[in-house]
Design a protein around this motif. Sequence first.
Motif, PDB file in Angstrom:
ATOM      1  N   SER A 122     -52.577  40.565 -26.663  1.00  0.00           N
ATOM      2  CA  SER A 122     -52.376  40.503 -28.110  1.00  0.00           C
ATOM      3  C   SER A 122     -51.556  39.296 -28.529  1.00  0.00           C
ATOM      4  CB  SER A 122     -51.672  41.773 -28.598  1.00  0.00           C
ATOM      5  OG  SER A 122     -52.419  42.932 -28.287  1.00  0.00           O
ATOM      6  N   PHE A 123     -51.035  38.526 -27.561  1.00  0.00           N
ATOM      7  CA  PHE A 123     -50.142  37.413 -27.869  1.00  0.00           C
ATOM      8  C   PHE A 123     -50.539  36.172 -27.086  1.00  0.00           C
ATOM      9  CE2 PHE A 123     -47.749  41.426 -28.051  1.00  0.00           C
ATOM     10  CZ  PHE A 123     -47.416  41.435 -29.403  1.00  0.00           C
ATOM     11  N   ASP A 124     -50.072  35.025 -27.585  1.00  0.00           N
ATOM     12  CA  ASP A 124     -50.149  33.769 -26.852  1.00  0.00           C
ATOM     13  C   ASP A 124     -48.717  33.341 -26.521  1.00  0.00           C
ATOM     14  OD1 ASP A 124     -52.940  33.643 -27.044  1.00  0.00           O
ATOM     15  OD2 ASP A 124     -52.858  32.571 -28.957  1.00  0.00           O
ATOM     16  N   TYR A 125     -48.579  32.500 -25.495  1.00  0.00           N
ATOM     17  CA  TYR A 125     -47.251  32.229 -24.931  1.00  0.00           C
ATOM     18  C   TYR A 125     -46.993  30.725 -24.900  1.00  0.00           C
ATOM     19  CZ  TYR A 125     -48.064  37.054 -23.762  1.00  0.00           C
ATOM     20  OH  TYR A 125     -48.357  38.393 -23.855  1.00  0.00           O
ATOM     21  N   LEU A 126     -45.938  30.300 -25.611  1.00  0.00           N
ATOM     22  CA  LEU A 126     -45.623  28.874 -25.720  1.00  0.00           C
ATOM     23  C   LEU A 126     -44.854  28.355 -24.519  1.00  0.00           C
ATOM     24  CD1 LEU A 126     -44.491  28.594 -29.454  1.00  0.00           C
ATOM     25  CD2 LEU A 126     -46.719  28.007 -28.490  1.00  0.00           C
ATOM     26  N   GLY A 127     -43.946  29.153 -23.978  1.00  0.00           N
ATOM     27  CA  GLY A 127     -43.144  28.698 -22.858  1.00  0.00           C
ATOM     28  C   GLY A 127     -41.903  29.546 -22.685  1.00  0.00           C
ATOM     29  N   THR A 128     -41.285  29.409 -21.517  1.00  0.00           N
ATOM     30  CA  THR A 128     -40.040  30.124 -21.255  1.00  0.00           C
ATOM     31  C   THR A 128     -38.857  29.357 -21.841  1.00  0.00           C
ATOM     32  OG1 THR A 128     -39.799  29.020 -19.107  1.00  0.00           O
ATOM     33  CG2 THR A 128     -40.923  31.152 -19.133  1.00  0.00           C
ATOM     34  N   HIS A 129     -37.703  30.007 -21.859  1.00  0.00           N
ATOM     35  CA  HIS A 129     -36.477  29.397 -22.374  1.00  0.00           C
ATOM     36  C   HIS A 129     -35.389  29.390 -21.300  1.00  0.00           C
ATOM     37  CE1 HIS A 129     -32.908  28.839 -24.985  1.00  0.00           C
ATOM     38  NE2 HIS A 129     -33.759  28.274 -25.836  1.00  0.00           N
ATOM     39  N   HIS A 130     -35.004  30.558 -20.830  1.00  0.00           N
ATOM     40  CA  HIS A 130     -34.030  30.620 -19.733  1.00  0.00           C
ATOM     41  C   HIS A 130     -34.108  31.978 -19.042  1.00  0.00           C
ATOM     42  CE1 HIS A 130     -31.588  32.444 -23.043  1.00  0.00           C
ATOM     43  NE2 HIS A 130     -31.049  33.162 -22.054  1.00  0.00           N
ATOM     44  N   TRP A 131     -33.532  32.025 -17.852  1.00  0.00           N
ATOM     45  CA  TRP A 131     -33.454  33.257 -17.070  1.00  0.00           C
ATOM     46  C   TRP A 131     -31.991  33.615 -16.875  1.00  0.00           C
ATOM     47  CZ3 TRP A 131     -31.699  35.019 -12.190  1.00  0.00           C
ATOM     48  CH2 TRP A 131     -32.215  36.271 -11.790  1.00  0.00           C
ATOM     49  N   ASP A 132     -31.645  34.858 -17.228  1.00  0.00           N
ATOM     50  CA  ASP A 132     -30.263  35.336 -17.180  1.00  0.00           C
ATOM     51  C   ASP A 132     -30.227  36.558 -16.260  1.00  0.00           C
ATOM     52  OD1 ASP A 132     -27.597  35.316 -17.871  1.00  0.00           O
ATOM     53  OD2 ASP A 132     -27.896  35.891 -19.968  1.00  0.00           O
ATOM     54  N   PRO A 133     -29.500  36.503 -15.141  1.00  0.00           N
ATOM     55  CA  PRO A 133     -29.492  37.641 -14.217  1.00  0.00           C
ATOM     56  C   PRO A 133     -28.806  38.865 -14.801  1.00  0.00           C
ATOM     57  CG  PRO A 133     -27.913  35.986 -13.524  1.00  0.00           C
ATOM     58  CD  PRO A 133     -28.684  35.392 -14.659  1.00  0.00           C
ATOM     59  N   THR A 134     -28.942  39.978 -14.113  1.00  0.00           N
ATOM     60  CA  THR A 134     -28.372  41.248 -14.554  1.00  0.00           C
ATOM     61  C   THR A 134     -27.004  41.439 -13.912  1.00  0.00           C
ATOM     62  OG1 THR A 134     -30.604  42.157 -14.694  1.00  0.00           O
ATOM     63  CG2 THR A 134     -28.769  43.738 -14.680  1.00  0.00           C
ATOM     64  N   MET A 135     -26.030  41.869 -14.724  1.00  0.00           N
ATOM     65  CA  MET A 135     -24.657  41.950 -14.228  1.00  0.00           C
ATOM     66  C   MET A 135     -23.958  43.172 -14.820  1.00  0.00           C
ATOM     67  SD  MET A 135     -22.093  38.738 -14.110  1.00  0.00           S
ATOM     68  CE  MET A 135     -20.331  38.917 -14.295  1.00  0.00           C
ATOM     69  N   TRP A 136     -23.015  43.708 -14.062  1.00  0.00           N
ATOM     70  CA  TRP A 136     -22.237  44.866 -14.477  1.00  0.00           C
ATOM     71  C   TRP A 136     -20.834  44.433 -14.887  1.00  0.00           C
ATOM     72  CZ3 TRP A 136     -23.317  50.403 -13.365  1.00  0.00           C
ATOM     73  CH2 TRP A 136     -24.656  50.616 -13.034  1.00  0.00           C
ATOM     74  N   PHE A 137     -20.345  45.018 -15.986  1.00  0.00           N
ATOM     75  CA  PHE A 137     -19.026  44.709 -16.542  1.00  0.00           C
ATOM     76  C   PHE A 137     -18.270  46.018 -16.781  1.00  0.00           C
ATOM     77  CE2 PHE A 137     -22.127  41.607 -17.869  1.00  0.00           C
ATOM     78  CZ  PHE A 137     -21.503  40.381 -17.695  1.00  0.00           C
ATOM     79  N   ALA A 138     -16.937  45.931 -16.844  1.00  0.00           N
ATOM     80  CA  ALA A 138     -16.130  47.120 -17.137  1.00  0.00           C
ATOM     81  C   ALA A 138     -14.879  46.705 -17.899  1.00  0.00           C
ATOM     82  CB  ALA A 138     -15.747  47.846 -15.850  1.00  0.00           C
ATOM     83  N   PRO A 139     -14.300  47.627 -18.677  1.00  0.00           N
ATOM     84  CA  PRO A 139     -13.027  47.340 -19.330  1.00  0.00           C
ATOM     85  C   PRO A 139     -11.954  47.023 -18.285  1.00  0.00           C
ATOM     86  CG  PRO A 139     -14.032  49.322 -20.240  1.00  0.00           C
ATOM     87  CD  PRO A 139     -14.825  48.964 -19.020  1.00  0.00           C
ATOM     88  N   PRO A 140     -10.948  46.236 -18.639  1.00  0.00           N
ATOM     89  CA  PRO A 140      -9.983  45.764 -17.640  1.00  0.00           C
ATOM     90  C   PRO A 140      -9.014  46.814 -17.121  1.00  0.00           C
ATOM     91  CG  PRO A 140      -9.350  45.030 -19.828  1.00  0.00           C
ATOM     92  CD  PRO A 140     -10.704  45.660 -19.971  1.00  0.00           C
TER      93      PRO A 140
END
Length: 341
Positions: A122-140
């Motif tokens: 249903s879509f056409d694709y112009l290009g990628t932008h960036h890749w951001d890995p998955t990360m876990w965070f917590a309050p200090p």
Amino acid sequence: MALTDLGRREFLAAGVTGLSVTAAYGAEAFGVTERFDEARVTAVVPWAQGGGTDRAMRITTPAWSDRLGIGFVVENYPGGSTQVGGEELYNADPDGTTVAMWNMPQMQATWLFQNAPYEMESFDYLGTHHWDPTMWFAPPDRPYDDLEEFVEYAREDGATVGITSAIGNTALSALLVEDTYDLDLTVVNMEGGSEVRQAVLAGDVDAGVNQPWAFNPDHVGDVLALGSHTAEPQELWPDTPSFADLGLEEVPLVEEGLGQWKLMVVPGGLRENHPEQFERLAETYAAALEDEAFLAEAENQGGLDEILEYHGPDETEAEVEETSQFMETYADVVENFIYDR
């Protein structure tokens, strides 16, 4: 009488003025003057303001506008784990005046698991932008310093984990950690990276799953960076251990790395019916990513310039297909979360 997807696209395309082959710049050359009193391109963001996709779109469109010769207006359509924005793009005319910055694998998950009215074609694709890995965070102020210690804490006391969407990379990471270590997590969909960031900073969750850049490296020191769902440490929070560093290789997708692609998408039918308009959008988008002012702003935006990764239309389309197949392998995990919890 209802039109099929193909019929609707053909019907819409029939009334669209194509790109002049004799002029390179300007709204008239782009074939949109009959549609707007003041020409513009609508840039759809399927998330709320303040998240990584929103920020990335808003720093990209000025350089793109300079090259295209048409102004952009960014419109946010949060909700439905990006499906609200996806339907906005799907229902837009394939005339070159609507683009969207979407995310993989959230994009694929909407048509695989949420019965979205659209599909890959249903879509056409112009290009990628960036890749951001998955990360876990917590309050200090929490009694754990990394994900290994978090797992032990959660095993004893339970834990609440915020994710950016009910489907996609952050949900998958949380569910895979939960399943691998037989935890009983309360996983909360917060519908966006900015909401996860705020919840972690406010101490409203025990952990949040986001992307390093989307969370914003300016908050290094404000939170506990528990670990990244990768084999090697990622670039933006270099002191954060990877899952492999922590000895968590039994969690799936550690060696491959789990993350989120951002890419630029347009309504389907543009490339086939108006190839000159499609190529003009694709070429000016690629050029915008090399613009000096854009790169300077990307650097100022928490080091986005370090993770930019452009692939052209054909390679991007192949990656969309590959990611669809990847998400299908985890259908049981995702569907159990969506429908059974």
